[in-house]
Design an enzyme around this catalytic site. Structure first.
Site, mmCIF file in Angstrom:
data_model
loop_
_atom_site.group_PDB
_atom_site.id
_atom_site.type_symbol
_atom_site.label_atom_id
_atom_site.label_comp_id
_atom_site.label_asym_id
_atom_site.label_seq_id
_atom_site.Cartn_x
_atom_site.Cartn_y
_atom_site.Cartn_z
ATOM 1 C CD GLU A 23 -1.388 -2.439 1.880
ATOM 2 O OE1 GLU A 23 -2.121 -3.016 2.817
ATOM 3 O OE2 GLU A 23 -0.115 -2.705 2.129
ATOM 4 C CB CYS A 57 -0.817 -0.341 5.202
ATOM 5 S SG CYS A 57 0.747 -0.830 4.951
ATOM 6 C CB THR A 172 20.684 -36.500 2.752
ATOM 7 O OG1 THR A 172 19.514 -37.465 2.573
ATOM 8 C CG2 THR A 172 20.614 -35.587 1.484
ATOM 9 N NE ARG A 183 25.962 -24.950 -5.666
ATOM 10 C CZ ARG A 183 25.307 -25.771 -5.096
ATOM 11 N NH1 ARG A 183 24.473 -25.494 -3.861
ATOM 12 N NH2 ARG A 183 24.651 -27.019 -5.638
ATOM 13 C CD GLU A 257 16.295 -29.325 -1.811
ATOM 14 O OE1 GLU A 257 17.355 -30.132 -2.293
ATOM 15 O OE2 GLU A 257 16.066 -28.390 -2.149
ATOM 16 N N GLY A 259 16.852 -36.921 3.503
ATOM 17 C CA GLY A 259 16.724 -38.211 2.666
ATOM 18 C C GLY A 259 15.295 -38.781 2.732
#
Length: 313
Positions: A23, A57, A172, A183, A257, A259
């Site tokens: 806003e 706001c 993992t 990256r 992510e 394992g």
């Protein structure tokens, strides 16, 4: 968005936490502020009514006496919920609420999950072969087995920039030695989260390169460093305690992510919101089975030679 007589005269969006809200940026973009008194402001989330990292706001809207405000959905945060709408109406502003409500809530799903469920929005992510494995049976230590294409890998790095944190388990980290950073896509780096119950992980792993703030969930004490914090946690209720800890840290989202055991542990207790599964063109015949997940809602897409299946609760 601010509209005057069917013409857009101002637009704005909330670029990052702590910066001016949408806003504020929209009002600032209007060259002739006198038009605001005869304009309509469209916003997907209720204007805030409290002093947080930025001023309210709703007070800014009242100050400029914007004639009409159309709001997609009510803010679930207790400091705001309904208060911004009330402040506007008391000031004599015409307020409409609930336009495209479902779409607006979807765009703020991380925010809504954080405040309504008091935990981060949880995204599970893995890649599996065409025959349902996520890794070879005898994978060489420290050398990941790539299932998907470079295009899929770039997409994953893009996802990482969009989430507040990223988590991987001990196995993992030992087998793949990932960096858990973005990256291949420009953007913010997520907070790295590691599960290491007995602090057995080598300090030479990529996740301890001091490039990104990292938290290790463990049962053992170790002195914190400038980039790595060791958080002692009860492993009997590991998943829920981790999410409670992240809630206290104001972390709104997490991408998990791996394992397999880590991913399956969240599935088994139904603690997830979305699962993004890449199915590559490779086959293994034998190996580490992919996590097992059943969902009633899913979408499918093709990324180069891979299929992307996204499951929703």
């Amino acid at each position: 968005m601010i509209v005057h007589k069917d013409t857009i005269i101002g637009e704005g969006w909330h670029e990052k936490s702590g910066s001016p809200h949408a806003e504020v940026n929209a009002v600032a973009s209007v060259k002739d502020k006198s038009l605001l008194r005869d304009s309509t402001l469209y916003v997907n989330l209720e204007p805030c009514a409290h002093y947080g990292k930025t001023p309210p706001c709703a007070e800014l809207i009242v100050k400029h006496q914007i004639a009409n405000v159309v709001i997609g959905c009510v803010d679930p945060f207790s400091e705001v919920s309904g208060k911004g709408i009330e402040l506007l109406r008391i000031a004599g502003i015409n307020v409409t609420v609930g336009v495209l409500k479902d779409e607006c809530e979807e765009s703020h799903k991380r925010f809504f999950t954080f405040h309504n469920k008091q935990r981060p929005y949880i995204i599970l992510k893995w890649a599996e072969t065409k025959d349902g494995f996520i890794a070879p049976k005898n994978q060489e230590l420290g050398k990941p087995f790539w299932i998907t294409s470079l295009e899929s890998k770039k997409l994953v790095h893009k996802w990482r920039t969009e989430e507040a944190s990223i988590l991987a388990g001990t196995r993992t980290l030992e087998m793949d030695n990932p960096m858990l950073t973005a990256r291949l896509w420009e953007g913010n780096q997520p907070l790295r989260l590691i599960i290491d119950r007995n602090l057995r992980l080598s300090k030479g792993l990529n996740v301890f390169d001091d490039s990104v703030k990292t938290i290790v969930f463990t049962e053992k004490f170790r002195q914190n460093t400038d980039f790595t914090e060791y958080q002692i946690i009860n492993f009997n209720s590991l998943q829920k305690e981790m999410m409670e800890d992240l809630y206290k840290r104001n972390i709104h989202s997490i991408i998990i992510e791996g394992g397999r055991e880590t991913l399956q542990s969240f599935i088994d207790i139904d603690l997830w919101d979305e699962a993004r599964v890449f199915v590559g063109s490779k086959t293994l015949s034998d190996g580490v089975p992919a996590p097992q997940l059943m969902s009633s809602k899913k979408t499918r897409d093709c990324i180069a030679t891979d299929q992307l299946v996204v499951h929703f609760k």
